[in-house]
Design a protein around this motif. Structure first.
Motif, PDB file in Angstrom:
ATOM      1  N   ILE A 290       0.834  -1.203   0.000  1.00  0.00           N
ATOM      2  CA  ILE A 290       0.000   0.000   0.000  1.00  0.00           C
ATOM      3  C   ILE A 290       0.869   1.254   0.000  1.00  0.00           C
ATOM      4  N   GLU A 291       1.902   1.265   0.846  1.00  0.00           N
ATOM      5  CA  GLU A 291       2.774   2.437   0.941  1.00  0.00           C
ATOM      6  C   GLU A 291       3.479   2.713  -0.381  1.00  0.00           C
ATOM      7  N   LEU A 292       4.027   1.682  -0.995  1.00  0.00           N
ATOM      8  CA  LEU A 292       4.805   1.878  -2.217  1.00  0.00           C
ATOM      9  C   LEU A 292       3.933   2.237  -3.420  1.00  0.00           C
ATOM     10  N   SER A 293       2.645   1.953  -3.347  1.00  0.00           N
ATOM     11  CA  SER A 293       1.754   2.267  -4.474  1.00  0.00           C
ATOM     12  C   SER A 293       0.841   3.453  -4.189  1.00  0.00           C
ATOM     13  N   SER A 294       1.045   4.103  -3.066  1.00  0.00           N
ATOM     14  CA  SER A 294       0.111   5.161  -2.654  1.00  0.00           C
ATOM     15  C   SER A 294       0.108   6.360  -3.582  1.00  0.00           C
ATOM     16  N   ASP A 295       1.219   6.597  -4.277  1.00  0.00           N
ATOM     17  CA  ASP A 295       1.307   7.760  -5.161  1.00  0.00           C
ATOM     18  C   ASP A 295       1.167   7.404  -6.638  1.00  0.00           C
ATOM     19  N   VAL A 296       0.808   6.167  -6.928  1.00  0.00           N
ATOM     20  CA  VAL A 296       0.674   5.741  -8.331  1.00  0.00           C
ATOM     21  C   VAL A 296      -0.543   6.420  -8.963  1.00  0.00           C
ATOM     22  N   ALA A 297      -0.345   7.012 -10.115  1.00  0.00           N
ATOM     23  CA  ALA A 297      -1.445   7.636 -10.863  1.00  0.00           C
ATOM     24  C   ALA A 297      -2.127   6.562 -11.712  1.00  0.00           C
ATOM     25  N   LEU A 298      -3.363   6.234 -11.376  1.00  0.00           N
ATOM     26  CA  LEU A 298      -4.072   5.173 -12.078  1.00  0.00           C
ATOM     27  C   LEU A 298      -4.693   5.669 -13.371  1.00  0.00           C
ATOM     28  N   LYS A 299      -4.733   4.779 -14.355  1.00  0.00           N
ATOM     29  CA  LYS A 299      -5.343   5.085 -15.646  1.00  0.00           C
ATOM     30  C   LYS A 299      -6.858   4.990 -15.544  1.00  0.00           C
ATOM     31  N   ASP A 300      -7.540   5.699 -16.436  1.00  0.00           N
ATOM     32  CA  ASP A 300      -8.998   5.667 -16.488  1.00  0.00           C
ATOM     33  C   ASP A 300      -9.415   5.859 -17.940  1.00  0.00           C
ATOM     34  N   SER A 301     -10.691   5.646 -18.229  1.00  0.00           N
ATOM     35  CA  SER A 301     -11.182   5.824 -19.592  1.00  0.00           C
ATOM     36  C   SER A 301     -12.505   6.567 -19.576  1.00  0.00           C
ATOM     37  N   GLU A 302     -12.816   7.215 -20.674  1.00  0.00           N
ATOM     38  CA  GLU A 302     -14.089   7.929 -20.789  1.00  0.00           C
ATOM     39  C   GLU A 302     -15.261   6.963 -20.707  1.00  0.00           C
ATOM     40  N   GLU A 303     -15.103   5.769 -21.293  1.00  0.00           N
ATOM     41  CA  GLU A 303     -16.182   4.785 -21.260  1.00  0.00           C
ATOM     42  C   GLU A 303     -16.491   4.375 -19.814  1.00  0.00           C
ATOM     43  N   ALA A 304     -15.434   4.124 -19.024  1.00  0.00           N
ATOM     44  CA  ALA A 304     -15.643   3.735 -17.638  1.00  0.00           C
ATOM     45  C   ALA A 304     -16.244   4.883 -16.831  1.00  0.00           C
ATOM     46  N   GLN A 305     -15.806   6.089 -17.107  1.00  0.00           N
ATOM     47  CA  GLN A 305     -16.341   7.250 -16.394  1.00  0.00           C
ATOM     48  C   GLN A 305     -17.839   7.404 -16.645  1.00  0.00           C
ATOM     49  N   THR A 306     -18.237   7.218 -17.879  1.00  0.00           N
ATOM     50  CA  THR A 306     -19.655   7.317 -18.223  1.00  0.00           C
ATOM     51  C   THR A 306     -20.452   6.179 -17.602  1.00  0.00           C
ATOM     52  N   TYR A 307     -19.903   4.970 -17.674  1.00  0.00           N
ATOM     53  CA  TYR A 307     -20.595   3.794 -17.151  1.00  0.00           C
ATOM     54  C   TYR A 307     -20.826   3.900 -15.649  1.00  0.00           C
TER      55      TYR A 307
ATOM     56  N   GLU B 124      -3.396  -2.361 -17.012  1.00  0.00           N
ATOM     57  CA  GLU B 124      -2.187  -1.544 -16.864  1.00  0.00           C
ATOM     58  C   GLU B 124      -2.042  -1.072 -15.421  1.00  0.00           C
ATOM     59  N   ASN B 125      -3.158  -0.697 -14.799  1.00  0.00           N
ATOM     60  CA  ASN B 125      -3.119  -0.259 -13.404  1.00  0.00           C
ATOM     61  C   ASN B 125      -2.560  -1.337 -12.482  1.00  0.00           C
ATOM     62  N   ILE B 126      -2.925  -2.588 -12.742  1.00  0.00           N
ATOM     63  CA  ILE B 126      -2.464  -3.691 -11.889  1.00  0.00           C
ATOM     64  C   ILE B 126      -0.938  -3.718 -11.848  1.00  0.00           C
ATOM     65  N   ALA B 127      -0.301  -3.618 -13.007  1.00  0.00           N
ATOM     66  CA  ALA B 127       1.160  -3.634 -13.053  1.00  0.00           C
ATOM     67  C   ALA B 127       1.758  -2.366 -12.452  1.00  0.00           C
ATOM     68  N   LEU B 128       1.109  -1.234 -12.666  1.00  0.00           N
ATOM     69  CA  LEU B 128       1.605   0.018 -12.084  1.00  0.00           C
ATOM     70  C   LEU B 128       1.609  -0.050 -10.557  1.00  0.00           C
ATOM     71  N   VAL B 129       0.591  -0.676  -9.986  1.00  0.00           N
ATOM     72  CA  VAL B 129       0.472  -0.757  -8.527  1.00  0.00           C
ATOM     73  C   VAL B 129       1.412  -1.817  -7.949  1.00  0.00           C
ATOM     74  N   GLY B 130       1.555  -2.945  -8.631  1.00  0.00           N
ATOM     75  CA  GLY B 130       2.346  -4.037  -8.079  1.00  0.00           C
ATOM     76  C   GLY B 130       3.840  -3.921  -8.288  1.00  0.00           C
ATOM     77  N   ALA B 131       4.259  -3.262  -9.370  1.00  0.00           N
ATOM     78  CA  ALA B 131       5.686  -3.212  -9.704  1.00  0.00           C
ATOM     79  C   ALA B 131       6.550  -2.550  -8.638  1.00  0.00           C
ATOM     80  N   PRO B 132       6.104  -1.473  -7.977  1.00  0.00           N
ATOM     81  CA  PRO B 132       6.984  -0.879  -6.951  1.00  0.00           C
ATOM     82  C   PRO B 132       7.380  -1.847  -5.842  1.00  0.00           C
ATOM     83  N   LEU B 133       6.475  -2.740  -5.441  1.00  0.00           N
ATOM     84  CA  LEU B 133       6.820  -3.730  -4.430  1.00  0.00           C
ATOM     85  C   LEU B 133       7.830  -4.733  -4.982  1.00  0.00           C
ATOM     86  N   VAL B 134       7.592  -5.219  -6.191  1.00  0.00           N
ATOM     87  CA  VAL B 134       8.537  -6.147  -6.820  1.00  0.00           C
ATOM     88  C   VAL B 134       9.922  -5.520  -6.904  1.00  0.00           C
TER      89      VAL B 134
END
Length: 336
Positions: free
Chosen positions: A180-197, A306-316
């Motif tokens: 949690i600490e190492l991923s706390s500042d990760v900027a997550l991706k989003d999409s217009e389709e998900a935002q609308t949904y 993509e978010n999954i790898a962005l969040v997990g990679a700092p710990l690895v």
């Protein structure tokens, strides 16, 4: 070393065998990353659960065939290994056990990062979230009955005796805290389709932007759906005195059980990215949500994997970079 061609996930690839590997020095695995499926190739096309990990760590790694595993293993020179384990509890557990028992690898000091996509209840999560698991619970291993055959309004699940050591795993809180600490500042991706949904759901959590969360992962081969079964999953989390149910998936608890038999659970971390809600919005039925019309899907799949790898990679990366501090166990203090 002998090579042969094997068709896997629709791809013809030259795979190195591990015949004779037992006589060589085994690979010291520092971190093992598991995904459950890939859509096509491991690189260069539409990404499934494995592609972003592959492109980050194994572009130059030769695939290593492991008897009993559903897909090859990849390892880099820094001791980061990974594989696609297959979907569902049986597939994933069988692959994980085959890999763990193969003499080509030394898992004595390894850490494990279980990854994949998932569903989430709209009352607690949204499309694009990545959730660190604090608890892994098996959705099955109990008794169920039809609602009309029980007491009105009462739960329709009862745990079966004898599975106490299998159905629940609390993950190492200190390792979870590191993630949690190492991923706390990760900027997550989003999409217009998900935002609308998201706006179809009235829940504040459902309408929120993606974030990093922590909670219970619920493992079940049954793709349970609808508000009733979502409530049942939360009931089970409370029954087992775990954290709130945030993620529904099909493999995590089974993988953890296999690792536990050989190495314990202190070095297991699990993250899941939410690509769907576990129930329909107020204007659709559960069956309509399970079989959406064209253009009615949630969107956000590409961004979430993509978010999954962005969040997990700092710990690895931290484990590998500071291996001497991590080799003998999770460091006691989370610090930069």
């Amino acid at each position: 070393m002998r090579t042969f061609t094997k068709t896997l996930w629709g791809t013809s690839a030259v795979v190195l065998t591990l015949a004779g590997a037992a006589s060589a020095e085994p690979i010291e695995v520092k971190v093992f990353i598991s995904a459950m499926f890939e859509i096509g190739e491991n690189s260069g096309d539409r990404a499934g659960e494995y592609q972003h990990w592959y492109e980050r760590y194994w572009q130059d790694a030769a695939p290593q065939e492991v008897p009993g595993a559903i897909a090859p293993v990849h390892c880099n020179d820094e001791g980061v290994c990974g594989s696609v384990l297959g979907m569902g509890k049986v597939n994933a557990a069988a692959s994980m056990q085959a890999i763990l028992l193969n003499p080509a690898y030394d898992f004595s000091d390894a850490y494990y990062l279980i990854t994949g996509v998932a569903g989430t209840p709209p009352s607690r999560g949204t499309i694009g979230d990545v959730v660190w698991a604090s608890w892994l619970i098996d959705y099955d291993l109990g008794h169920r009955w039809a609602p009309e055959e029980g007491e009105p309004g009462e739960p329709v699940f009862m745990p079966r005796k004898g599975y106490e050591e299998y159905r629940v795993h609390e993950l190492n809180p200190n390792l979870v805290a590191w993630g949690i600490e190492l991923s706390s500042d990760v900027a997550l991706k989003d999409s217009e389709e998900a935002q609308t949904y998201r706006m179809r759901y009235p829940d504040a959590a459902a309408q929120a932007a993606p974030s990093v969360k922590v909670g219970t992962h619920m493992t079940g081969d049954t793709f349970f759906h609808g508000p009733g079964l979502s409530d049942e999953a939360q009931y089970m989390a409370e029954l087992y005195e775990a954290d709130d149910y945030l993620v529904t998936e099909m493999e995590d608890n089974a993988i953890a059980q296999v690792i536990n038999r050989l190495h314990g659970t202190d070095r297991i971390a699990a993250i899941r990215g939410s690509v769907n809600f576990d129930q329909g919005h107020p204007d659709e039925t559960t069956l309509q949500h399970l079989d959406p019309a064209p253009g009615e899907t949630a969107g956000g799949f590409a961004e979430t994997v993509e978010n999954i790898a962005l969040v997990g990679a700092p710990l690895v990366d931290r484990i590998v970079a500071d291996w001497e501090a991590w080799k003998d166990g999770v460091p006691a203090v989370v610090a930069d």
